[in-house]
Enzyme design. Structure first.
Site, PDB file in Angstrom:
ATOM      1  N   ASP A  23       0.893  -1.015  -0.154  1.00  0.00           N
ATOM      2  CA  ASP A  23      -0.097   0.044  -0.051  1.00  0.00           C
ATOM      3  C   ASP A  23       0.893   1.265  -0.289  1.00  0.00           C
ATOM      4  O   ASP A  23       1.600   1.515   1.035  1.00  0.00           O
ATOM      5  CB  ASP A  23      -0.877  -0.126   1.252  1.00  0.00           C
ATOM      6  CG  ASP A  23      -1.648   1.223   1.494  1.00  0.00           C
ATOM      7  OD1 ASP A  23      -1.645   2.207   0.496  1.00  0.00           O
ATOM      8  OD2 ASP A  23      -2.383   1.397   2.349  1.00  0.00           O
ATOM      9  N   LYS A  87       2.728  11.140  -3.578  1.00  0.00           N
ATOM     10  CA  LYS A  87       1.816  10.730  -4.392  1.00  0.00           C
ATOM     11  C   LYS A  87       0.872  11.607  -4.829  1.00  0.00           C
ATOM     12  O   LYS A  87       0.355  11.278  -5.932  1.00  0.00           O
ATOM     13  CB  LYS A  87       0.984   9.489  -3.263  1.00  0.00           C
ATOM     14  CG  LYS A  87      -0.063   8.793  -3.872  1.00  0.00           C
ATOM     15  CD  LYS A  87      -0.714   7.792  -2.941  1.00  0.00           C
ATOM     16  CE  LYS A  87      -1.862   7.209  -3.115  1.00  0.00           C
ATOM     17  NZ  LYS A  87      -2.337   6.080  -2.557  1.00  0.00           N
ATOM     18  N   GLU A 187      -7.218   0.522  -4.732  1.00  0.00           N
ATOM     19  CA  GLU A 187      -7.306   0.504  -3.096  1.00  0.00           C
ATOM     20  C   GLU A 187      -8.686  -0.062  -2.905  1.00  0.00           C
ATOM     21  O   GLU A 187      -8.727  -0.967  -1.890  1.00  0.00           O
ATOM     22  CB  GLU A 187      -6.805   1.711  -2.380  1.00  0.00           C
ATOM     23  CG  GLU A 187      -5.666   2.225  -2.568  1.00  0.00           C
ATOM     24  CD  GLU A 187      -5.027   3.772  -2.603  1.00  0.00           C
ATOM     25  OE1 GLU A 187      -5.981   4.346  -2.053  1.00  0.00           O
ATOM     26  OE2 GLU A 187      -4.003   4.221  -2.888  1.00  0.00           O
ATOM     27  N   ASP A 211     -12.780   5.656   2.516  1.00  0.00           N
ATOM     28  CA  ASP A 211     -11.315   5.697   3.017  1.00  0.00           C
ATOM     29  C   ASP A 211     -11.004   7.142   3.339  1.00  0.00           C
ATOM     30  O   ASP A 211     -10.799   7.941   2.591  1.00  0.00           O
ATOM     31  CB  ASP A 211     -10.786   5.357   1.709  1.00  0.00           C
ATOM     32  CG  ASP A 211      -9.147   5.302   1.662  1.00  0.00           C
ATOM     33  OD1 ASP A 211      -8.551   5.866   3.012  1.00  0.00           O
ATOM     34  OD2 ASP A 211      -8.372   4.632   0.928  1.00  0.00           O
TER      35      ASP A 211
END
Length: 618
Positions: A23, A87, A187, A211
């Site tokens: 992850d 990211k 994800e 999330d």
């Protein structure tokens, strides 16, 4: 004689090759595997330490690079040399992130174009791919240290909304870290797998994955049919997360203590200390009704009720995203069969209760929300390794397929391990004014330069109407049917000119040849990506020289003698740099030319605008 690998740490027999699940997160990253004995997914950690590795990279003296907790210490003391949230930059141009540029304390280069962003630390330039590769390398080392065995294969997760460029950038980062990336998984799909959703082939379910991480929020609506995951819709806020909850507590305490935000900005040590206390308070209030502490002689306290009131607007923002995602999917809350909670911030009881009430059913939160995505990635890795026979694996492409672009680079359209059938399209344009044809060369392989890959086919798209460079829009599409036959089409969208070619199934490679091509791509990853970066820098430099030259010819009357001299000098320096083998030098000279031309380009633009306002053209 056969060799058997035994893990020294656990004493258990090892599978021939371990595939890890990773992850790669905005705030934290982690790595997980399927435990060889229990066959259950576990996140890797050393003894009592956390499984989480902060996604922070610090550049120290003499090129020393540290990642994780060690690097995090420098966020306050050396912000210019410490990169976080890389990211957010993946596959992005400066224009994409310019509204939030102030969020980054390090230098993100603005070259005024649609080129991918670069980060400058000292006199070196790093792409988001480089930065992510440092984090992945750290995770690889960590896994190898814990498992006492080499780790070369991985499944990496990305947000469902990541586009093609962002996914390819993630693959490249993995390759640069020495990992063969078998699959890029969404994800929310990984989180669903961790709860066993989608493992029963008969079940048909619609799932919401909520999330809420440290800095980002995503909501995804998935439909699972026969073990195949389809993303129906995604929504979210890339600048909303647990950090905002911490900030709300900090502001509350500032009001209590009478310290102004300006005073706090002057004192970076105090800023960090109070922020860490706020994070501690948030965690404490998940299990207790009040939190009290002392900082610099001041008593700090907050109740759970006050905290919930402070974060109410933040939780409401996530609800608005949930409503939008449902609307986009054409569904009601009653259509959702299960809600999966992901991200550390979903531990806050107020968040759980609000979401449970909104969807009208209990949420799935029994799996550690920090680890759930990585655990799902490990399950996907296990499926790819062929150990989980319950899940159907569709046919996949053995090697990446793409076309040749400027400088002999391979631009991948269909990455290896993509499911078949598959269709993908991408737009390209011309490099020269009046260009009336474009050569489409199709290649197969994992290397960055086409000369190291295998050529499959080539054709010319002719009859493109004469237009200035950059104006034509040529869409190249790849379609692989269920038999593995590839059809490549090129179409100029403004004129409708079209050409296509068919390439036969599997392209005649043996398993050994495919394996050799993969091994070569990993072995040469570092030099390949360095070569790609150099070629891209040269192409960028050449384009800038052309546009600057055209601009000066057109607007010479509006430039001063000094500006002409300075520009000529900077252009000469860039021209020379392009002949060298130093990417950072080229970037530095590009940046220098941009700095010289930006002020007068803006001035001339203003003249053009005011003339147009008067009804004249310039």
């Amino acid at each position: 004689m056969a060799k058997i690998a035994i893990n020294i740490a656990t004493g258990s027999l090892q599978q021939p090759e371990i595939i890890v699940g990773i992850d790669l997160g905005t705030t934290n990253s982690l790595v997980s595997i399927i435990h060889p004995d229990t066959k259950k997914p576990i996140a890797l950690k050393e003894h009592d330490s956390s499984s989480l590795v902060p996604s922070v990279v610090h550049f120290g003296e003499a090129g020393a690079i540290t990642v994780g907790e060690e690097a995090k210490k420098y966020l306050i003391t050396e912000p210019h040399n410490t990169v976080f949230s890389a990211k957010r930059l993946m596959g992005k141009s400066y224009k994409d992130i310019s509204d939030n540029a102030s969020f980054f304390s390090y230098k993100v280069i603005d070259d005024g174009t649609d080129n991918l962003v670069k980060v400058q630390v000292g006199d070196k330039f790093y792409s988001p791919i480089d930065l992510s590769s440092f984090i992945l390398k750290e995770l690889k080392h960590r896994a190898e240290h814990i498992l006492k065995t080499p780790v070369n294969k991985a499944v990496i997760t990305v947000p469902a909304y990541f586009n093609d460029a962002q996914r390819q950038a993630t693959r490249d980062a993995g390759k640069l870290a020495g990992l063969d990336v078998l699959r890029i998984v969404n994800e929310p799909t990984a989180a669903s797998l961790a709860y066993g959703l989608g493992l029963n082939k008969e079940a048909e379910k619609t799932i919401a994955v909520y999330d809420l991480g440290g800095g980002t929020f995503d909501i995804s609506i998935l439909k699972i049919t026969n073990g195949i995951f389809e993303v129906l819709s995604t929504n979210g806020d890339t600048y909303l997360g647990g950090d905002d909850m911490d900030n709300a507590i900090v502001k509350y305490w500032l009001q209590q203590s009478g310290v102004s935000e300006d005073e706090l900005k002057q004192n970076k040590e105090l800023t960090q200390a109070i922020r860490l206390k706020a994070e501690e308070a948030k965690k404490h209030l998940s299990l207790n009704d009040t939190f009290t502490a002392e900082l610099n002689g001041d008593a700090l306290s907050i109740t759970r009720a006050d905290f919930e009131q402070l974060i109410h607007p933040l939780v409401d923002k996530t609800l608005a995203c949930c409503k939008n995602a449902l609307k986009d999917a054409g569904l009601k809350t009653s259509d959702i069969d299960a809600i999966v909670m992901v991200g550390g911030s979903t531990r806050v009881p107020a968040v759980k209760n609000t979401i449970s009430n909104f969807f009208g059913k209990p949420v799935n939160d029994s799996v550690n929300p920090d680890e759930v995505v990585a655990l799902g990635a490990a399950i996907q890795a296990d499926i790819l390794a062929g150990n989980n026979k319950d899940v159907l694996l569709l046919d996949i492409t053995p090697l990446s397929l793409g076309i040749e672009t400027a400088g002999g680079l391979m631009d991948v359209l269909i990455p290896r391990n993509s499911k078949i059938p598959n269709k993908v399209g991408r737009q390209y344009t011309t490099q020269v004014d009046g260009q009336d044809s474009m050569r489409i060369s199709v290649y197969q392989g994992e290397r960055d330069l086409v000369q190291h890959n295998r050529k499959l086919a080539e054709f010319n798209l002719t009859g493109i109407p004469g237009m200035p460079a950059g104006m034509p829009k040529v869409e190249v599409s790849f379609l692989i049917n269920a038999d593995g036959i590839l059809v490549v089409k090129a179409k100029e969208l403004r004129s409708g000119v079209e050409q296509s070619i068919e390439v036969k199934s599997q392209y005649g490679l043996t398993d050994a040849e495919v394996e050799q091509m993969l091994m070569d791509s990993i072995a040469h990853a570092k030099e390949d990506i360095a070569t790609r970066a150099l070629v891209e820098a040269r192409t960028e430099g050449e384009q800038l020289l052309q546009t600057t030259e055209r601009f000066i010819q057109k607007n010479a009357a509006h430039l001063t003698k000094e500006e002409m001299m300075e520009t000529a000098g900077a252009m000469q320096a860039l021209q020379l740099a392009i002949t060298m083998e130093d990417k950072n030098l080229i970037q530095t000279k590009i940046e220098a030319l941009n700095d010289i031309s930006r002020p007068y380009a803006e001035r001339i633009m203003d003249i053009a605008v005011s003339s147009a306002m008067k009804g004249k053209t310039i």
